[in-house]
Write a protein that holds these residues in place. Structure first.
Motif, PDB file in Angstrom:
ATOM      1  N   THR A 113       0.800  -1.232   0.000  1.00  0.00           N
ATOM      2  CA  THR A 113       0.000   0.000   0.000  1.00  0.00           C
ATOM      3  C   THR A 113       0.825   1.271   0.000  1.00  0.00           C
ATOM      4  O   THR A 113       0.251   2.350  -0.006  1.00  0.00           O
ATOM      5  CB  THR A 113      -0.911   0.043   1.234  1.00  0.00           C
ATOM      6  OG1 THR A 113      -0.094   0.117   2.404  1.00  0.00           O
ATOM      7  CG2 THR A 113      -1.825  -1.151   1.308  1.00  0.00           C
ATOM      8  N   PRO A 119      -3.984   8.217   8.834  1.00  0.00           N
ATOM      9  CA  PRO A 119      -5.263   8.502   8.177  1.00  0.00           C
ATOM     10  C   PRO A 119      -5.292   9.853   7.464  1.00  0.00           C
ATOM     11  O   PRO A 119      -5.887   9.969   6.395  1.00  0.00           O
ATOM     12  CB  PRO A 119      -6.278   8.471   9.322  1.00  0.00           C
ATOM     13  CG  PRO A 119      -5.639   7.657  10.380  1.00  0.00           C
ATOM     14  CD  PRO A 119      -4.160   7.877  10.242  1.00  0.00           C
ATOM     15  N   SER A 142      -3.441   9.461   4.157  1.00  0.00           N
ATOM     16  CA  SER A 142      -4.212   8.656   3.217  1.00  0.00           C
ATOM     17  C   SER A 142      -5.434   9.408   2.705  1.00  0.00           C
ATOM     18  O   SER A 142      -5.792   9.284   1.533  1.00  0.00           O
ATOM     19  CB  SER A 142      -4.656   7.353   3.880  1.00  0.00           C
ATOM     20  OG  SER A 142      -3.526   6.592   4.211  1.00  0.00           O
ATOM     21  N   LEU A 143      -6.082  10.180   3.549  1.00  0.00           N
ATOM     22  CA  LEU A 143      -7.242  10.961   3.116  1.00  0.00           C
ATOM     23  C   LEU A 143      -6.831  12.025   2.105  1.00  0.00           C
ATOM     24  O   LEU A 143      -7.481  12.190   1.061  1.00  0.00           O
ATOM     25  CB  LEU A 143      -7.935  11.615   4.312  1.00  0.00           C
ATOM     26  CG  LEU A 143      -9.134  12.495   3.981  1.00  0.00           C
ATOM     27  CD1 LEU A 143     -10.253  11.683   3.366  1.00  0.00           C
ATOM     28  CD2 LEU A 143      -9.609  13.221   5.227  1.00  0.00           C
ATOM     29  N   ALA A 146      -6.064  10.409  -1.230  1.00  0.00           N
ATOM     30  CA  ALA A 146      -7.277   9.937  -1.903  1.00  0.00           C
ATOM     31  C   ALA A 146      -8.066  11.103  -2.493  1.00  0.00           C
ATOM     32  O   ALA A 146      -8.622  10.993  -3.586  1.00  0.00           O
ATOM     33  CB  ALA A 146      -8.147   9.148  -0.927  1.00  0.00           C
ATOM     34  N   TRP A 158     -10.366   4.884  -3.043  1.00  0.00           N
ATOM     35  CA  TRP A 158     -11.297   4.852  -1.914  1.00  0.00           C
ATOM     36  C   TRP A 158     -11.673   3.429  -1.499  1.00  0.00           C
ATOM     37  O   TRP A 158     -12.383   3.254  -0.507  1.00  0.00           O
ATOM     38  CB  TRP A 158     -12.566   5.621  -2.273  1.00  0.00           C
ATOM     39  CG  TRP A 158     -12.303   7.064  -2.522  1.00  0.00           C
ATOM     40  CD1 TRP A 158     -12.191   7.676  -3.736  1.00  0.00           C
ATOM     41  CD2 TRP A 158     -12.092   8.076  -1.550  1.00  0.00           C
ATOM     42  NE1 TRP A 158     -11.925   9.014  -3.573  1.00  0.00           N
ATOM     43  CE2 TRP A 158     -11.867   9.292  -2.239  1.00  0.00           C
ATOM     44  CE3 TRP A 158     -12.066   8.083  -0.158  1.00  0.00           C
ATOM     45  CZ2 TRP A 158     -11.619  10.487  -1.582  1.00  0.00           C
ATOM     46  CZ3 TRP A 158     -11.828   9.283   0.487  1.00  0.00           C
ATOM     47  CH2 TRP A 158     -11.611  10.463  -0.213  1.00  0.00           C
ATOM     48  N   HIS A 187     -10.307   2.675   1.984  1.00  0.00           N
ATOM     49  CA  HIS A 187     -10.239   3.832   2.887  1.00  0.00           C
ATOM     50  C   HIS A 187     -11.220   3.720   4.047  1.00  0.00           C
ATOM     51  O   HIS A 187     -11.056   4.389   5.066  1.00  0.00           O
ATOM     52  CB  HIS A 187     -10.488   5.126   2.100  1.00  0.00           C
ATOM     53  CG  HIS A 187      -9.796   6.292   2.703  1.00  0.00           C
ATOM     54  ND1 HIS A 187     -10.368   7.061   3.671  1.00  0.00           N
ATOM     55  CD2 HIS A 187      -8.559   6.791   2.509  1.00  0.00           C
ATOM     56  CE1 HIS A 187      -9.525   8.010   4.029  1.00  0.00           C
ATOM     57  NE2 HIS A 187      -8.421   7.856   3.338  1.00  0.00           N
ATOM     58  N   TRP A 188     -12.202   2.860   3.936  1.00  0.00           N
ATOM     59  CA  TRP A 188     -13.199   2.702   4.990  1.00  0.00           C
ATOM     60  C   TRP A 188     -12.571   2.286   6.313  1.00  0.00           C
ATOM     61  O   TRP A 188     -13.081   2.630   7.374  1.00  0.00           O
ATOM     62  CB  TRP A 188     -14.259   1.685   4.574  1.00  0.00           C
ATOM     63  CG  TRP A 188     -13.688   0.312   4.344  1.00  0.00           C
ATOM     64  CD1 TRP A 188     -13.183  -0.190   3.187  1.00  0.00           C
ATOM     65  CD2 TRP A 188     -13.546  -0.720   5.316  1.00  0.00           C
ATOM     66  NE1 TRP A 188     -12.730  -1.469   3.370  1.00  0.00           N
ATOM     67  CE2 TRP A 188     -12.941  -1.821   4.664  1.00  0.00           C
ATOM     68  CE3 TRP A 188     -13.856  -0.821   6.659  1.00  0.00           C
ATOM     69  CZ2 TRP A 188     -12.661  -3.003   5.329  1.00  0.00           C
ATOM     70  CZ3 TRP A 188     -13.572  -2.002   7.321  1.00  0.00           C
ATOM     71  CH2 TRP A 188     -12.982  -3.085   6.661  1.00  0.00           C
ATOM     72  N   PHE A 209     -10.007   3.360   7.794  1.00  0.00           N
ATOM     73  CA  PHE A 209      -9.582   4.505   8.597  1.00  0.00           C
ATOM     74  C   PHE A 209     -10.752   5.147   9.327  1.00  0.00           C
ATOM     75  O   PHE A 209     -10.551   5.912  10.269  1.00  0.00           O
ATOM     76  CB  PHE A 209      -8.897   5.554   7.721  1.00  0.00           C
ATOM     77  CG  PHE A 209      -7.542   5.133   7.255  1.00  0.00           C
ATOM     78  CD1 PHE A 209      -6.530   4.858   8.152  1.00  0.00           C
ATOM     79  CD2 PHE A 209      -7.277   5.010   5.909  1.00  0.00           C
ATOM     80  CE1 PHE A 209      -5.275   4.465   7.728  1.00  0.00           C
ATOM     81  CE2 PHE A 209      -6.021   4.624   5.472  1.00  0.00           C
ATOM     82  CZ  PHE A 209      -5.028   4.352   6.382  1.00  0.00           C
TER      83      PHE A 209
END
Length: 83
Positions: free
Chosen positions: A27, A33, A36-37, A40, A49, A52-53, A55
């Motif tokens: 990854t 988080p 990563s947000l 994205a 996405w 991503h859930w 996180f």
């Protein structure tokens, strides 16, 4: 006592190191988080996405488990009164 304070961050750093070793090839090590947000949002493709859930769901599950543990286990331990 000061030796304990110096060595306290080592287990955390070692855990982060192991996560990096295991997930860089998979990854790119998105264990933060916010990082990563942001990636994205900027990349904004569907597959950004897909995972991503975790996180969002993970911290809620962890908080719920910690609350249950606190209510069932920690409150069940009798504390000696200070007299």
């Amino acid at each position: 006592m000061s030796r304990i304070k110096i060595l306290a961050p080592l287990p955390i750093g070692f855990a982060v190191f192991l996560v990096h070793l295991a997930t860089i090839p998979i990854t790119g090590t998105g264990i933060n988080p916010a990082r990563s947000l942001g990636a994205a949002i900027i990349y904004n493709k569907d597959h950004a996405w897909n995972d991503h859930w975790i996180f969002w769901v993970g911290p809620f599950i962890g908080a719920a488990l910690a609350a249950i543990y606190h209510v069932i286990v920690i409150r069940a331990i009798p504390f000696k009164s200070r007299s």
